[in-house]
Design a protein around this motif. Structure first.
Motif: not given
Length: 776
Positions: A129-130, A132-133, A136-137
């Protein structure tokens, strides 16, 4: 292995002592060596002094594979239930303490596996989760394309269906530290203490094993998000981002550090599975190394690899490009089509490729499609017949025959590679024979199957007889045609194949018979209907409509003195996969030929858009109707002859006068009849869909009359009937079926007794019929 009760048994390393899923016939105590207890989510090593099989007693079957880790000596007791454990205790008073100590140690080891998996699941979720963010960012901030990874988008934090008592776990962890002699002393007074411990620990062990299994499946799903070779994943997305930054002259070091941490996570999960679960994860090590090499090197083709999502190696990409170059020319040359027709076909393909709107229905486009279809089917016939005489077939020809692939210009590079490396199951799977169109036509040519009916409901024999009546062929020509395999397969291609190809595609007005990428939304691998996929859905539906493929046929066996009896026989249909992307299925024939014992034929697209289950439910409904109609003959709608079709036709025809229907129900049924275009079969299929998809789960969608008819002629499997019998509406609907079934069982019982008195042997076929009605 075969074990001897009340005796010392020996097992060599790797020998399976007890198989998971087998009915419990004995339990054992390990005298020497170690035994590994493995299931779908945990691995526990048990040494001498431990019992195996005791924790499984409450389930009635072994829940682990018990395998000799090294050379093992064990003593075996013929125990199948907990009540029989008293016999074990009688043989040696120390066994009570040993069993208690063994079970607490087993639970303690399961607890270690459970907490290791639980911790891994939580840690891995937050890591994915971390990062993947971060991915994306970073991509959005720096202006690089970002891929939404579907498996991560749908990812949720693990939520257990079980509530495991942590206090109990702590208790048994402490119990595991108690010396064996203390246990022997503690359990010496009677059997009650040990039996309570057996029950308590067996229940807890069962919960832990189930939870470990769920956690293992969850971690495998998360692992798929990290790295896989079939879809987008975190590893490949970060690799793409790193190369993109590098290609623009930027600094990709920070991204590569994250990739290194992903590799560390992969190694960590692999180690946990090896230590606690007992089997290896399928890690694409070689592919990971190749991708990592592209990251660090300045290879000229790494940009192409990135665009391919790192799915294929450099040599694989090159092979596809070379093999499929000028595909249309290769296919036409192979076919031997005349130059004039080949050139016309090539020009028509170019015109189609250049169309601004391929979905247009204007006259020009319609004429072009018609021309393409004429050319395609002519070439298909030539290619198929030639391929049957060749020992080796070029890959492009195989793709053409199986999937209607024609030209590399009509698919993207990614689609071409996926299609080229598409893997089909060669071996049969399940009860229903599943054929692609190439293998089906081959069966016709070899005489293993007879040609299907044409759109006018004529089979091959009927068609020839009709031609002879009209004077188009002589008696001699008819005889020759009946024995000519080429004419048979041409009949199949020119009738059943051409007619159904458009139907299973579903796009009637814009259909073209070959593959083109614009109408393929998902990947070919995702859409592919394999033998396994089709049979899994068939089996799922059979768990609801158990008797759909059973039919009553005449049985004669002169050797056993059986003159004329009726038996129930299960006849599975042939399922043929058409070379197209589609959303429809066709129930083409309920039987083949004239014999009622012959199989039916269902048609599906080989690349299925939408729900395969929904498609098959409709086909099943039509099959139910047409089979009954075929068996009943002219009496199919005669209410005096009770059957599915006669009762349902009467219900639809006279629904306005039916006092069991309210005015609201009658209006609803009127709308349903309009939706079914006043066709009895189509109206029935609507009810059948509701019966299978809703009523089987306890949902009330049908009116009382329709439910009664379906309950009588399309009964649910026993497990479903038992589950919903508490609901009055279902109980009423099932009453008639239960009465009829009980009557049939009594009739068979009396009939078979009479046969036995006459000295007639009750054959397996007759026994199976009796069991069918008894267990229905």
């Amino acid at each position: 292995m075969k074990v001897n009760n009340y005796a010392v048994n020996q097992a060599d390393k790797g020998t399976i002592i007890y198989d998971a899923g087998e009915q419990i016939k004995s339990v054992s105590i390990i005298i020497k060596g170690r035994v590994q207890a493995v299931n779908n989510g945990s691995k526990v090593l048990l040494g001498s002094g431990n019992f195996i099989g005791v924790a499984d007693l409450f389930s009635g079957q072994y829940i682990n594979n018990y395998t000799a880790y090294d050379e093992v000596l064990f003593y075996c007791f013929p125990v199948q239930t907990t009540d029989e454990l008293a016999e074990v205790f009688t043989s040696n008073k120390d066994y009570k303490g040993l069993m208690a100590a063994s079970l607490t140690r087993y639970v303690s080891e399961l607890e270690k596996a459970y907490h290791a998996l639980k911790t891994t699941a939580e840690q891995l979720y937050h890591f994915i989760d971390k990062n993947n963010r971060i991915y994306t960012d970073t991509g959005n901030r720096l202006g690089y394309p970002v891929t939404v990874i579907p498996s991560i988008k749908d990812m949720e934090l693990y939520d257990s269906d079980y509530t495991i008592d942590e206090r109990k776990l702590d208790y048994y962890k402490e119990c595991a530290k108690i010396p064996v002699d203390t246990w022997k002393s503690f359990c010496s007074s009677g059997d009650t203490v040990t039996l309570y411990l057996v029950e308590e620990t067996a229940e807890l062990a069962s919960q832990l094993i189930s939870e470990c299994g769920e956690l293992t499946e969850y971690i495998k799903e998360l692992f798929f998000c990290l790295m896989n070779n079939s879809e987008d994943c975190l590893f490949k997305c970060f690799a793409t981002l790193a190369i993109s930054i590098d290609e623009k002259g930027g600094y990709s070091g920070d991204v590569i550090k994250i990739i290194d941490s992903i590799i560390d996570q992969i190694n960590m999960v692999e180690k946990i599975f090896e230590e606690k679960v007992g089997y290896d994860l399928e890690v694409e090590r070689k592919r990971m190394e190749e991708i990592y090499y592209f990251l660090l090197s300045k290879s000229s083709n790494r940009k192409e690899q990135m665009e391919n999502n790192f799915m294929y190696t450099e040599s694989e990409v090159k092979e596809v490009t070379e093999e499929l170059k000028d595909s249309l020319v290769q296919i036409l040359n192979y076919s031997g089509q005349t130059k004039e027709k080949a050139d016309d076909f090539k020009q028509a393909i170019v015109d189609y490729i250049n169309l601004k709107d391929k979905m247009s229905t204007d006259d020009t486009t319609r004429v072009l499609r018609k021309k393409l279809m004429v050319h395609f089917y002519e070439v298909y016939e030539l290619v198929f017949l030639k391929s049957c005489t060749d020992r080796t077939i070029p890959k492009v020809i195989d793709l053409f025959l199986k999937y209607a692939y024609m030209d590399e210009r009509m698919l993207s590079g990614e689609q071409l590679r996926e299609l080229y490396y598409l893997e089909e199951e060669e071996e049969d799977f399940g009860s229903c024979p599943v054929y692609n169109i190439k293998s089906w036509l081959t069966c016709i040519l070899k005489g293993e199957k007879e040609p299907s009916k044409n759109e006018f409901d004529q089979d091959y024999v009927d068609m020839l007889r009709e031609k002879k009546k009209r004077g188009e062929i002589t008696i001699e020509e008819e005889k020759q045609a009946l024995e000519n395999p080429v004419q048979k397969v041409l009949y199949e291609m020119r009738n059943m194949f051409r007619y159904n190809h458009r139907l299973v595609n579903g796009q009637i007005s814009t259909f073209v018979p070959f593959l083109f990428g614009d109408n393929v939304v998902k990947g070919f691998k995702t859409l592919l209907a394999t033998k396994r996929k089709v049979n899994e859905v068939v089996n799922e539906l059979l768990e609801i409509d158990y008797s759909i493929f059973h039919r009553e046929i005449l049985y004669v066996n002169p050797e056993k003195k059986i003159v004329k009896e009726y038996i129930m026989k299960q006849v599975f249909p042939d399922i043929i996969l058409f070379p197209t992307v589609g959303c429809n299925g066709v129930m083409w024939q309920e039987i083949t030929g004239k014999r009622k014992s012959n199989e039916g034929r269902f048609m599906l697209p080989i690349f299925i858009e939408g729900s395969l289950k929904d498609i098959l439910v409709k086909i099943f409904g039509k099959f139910r109707w047409e089979l009954c109609r075929s068996i009943q003959g002219t009496a199919w709608n005669n209410i005096k002859e009770k059957s599915l079709t006669s009762e349902y036709a009467d219900y639809i025809q006279f629904y306005r006068k039916n006092r069991d229907l309210s005015e609201e129900m009658k209006e609803k049924l009127k709308a349903q009849i309009q939706k079914g275009r006043n066709n009895y079969r189509e109206v029935f299929v609507i009810d059948y869909e509701a019966w299978v998809k809703s009523e089987a789960n306890g949902g009330l969608r049908l009116n009382r009359v329709a439910r009664g008819i379906l309950a009588t002629y399309c009964p649910f499997a026993r497990s479903i009937r038992e589950r919903i019998k508490g609901q009055p509406l279902f109980a009423d609907a099932m009453d008639r079926f239960n009465r009829n079934n009980l009557k049939k069982v009594k009739e068979l019982d009396l009939r078979y007794r009479a046969l036995e008195k006459e000295g007639v042997e009750i054959t397996e076929e007759l026994k199976e019929t009796y069991v069918f009605y008894k267990e229905l």
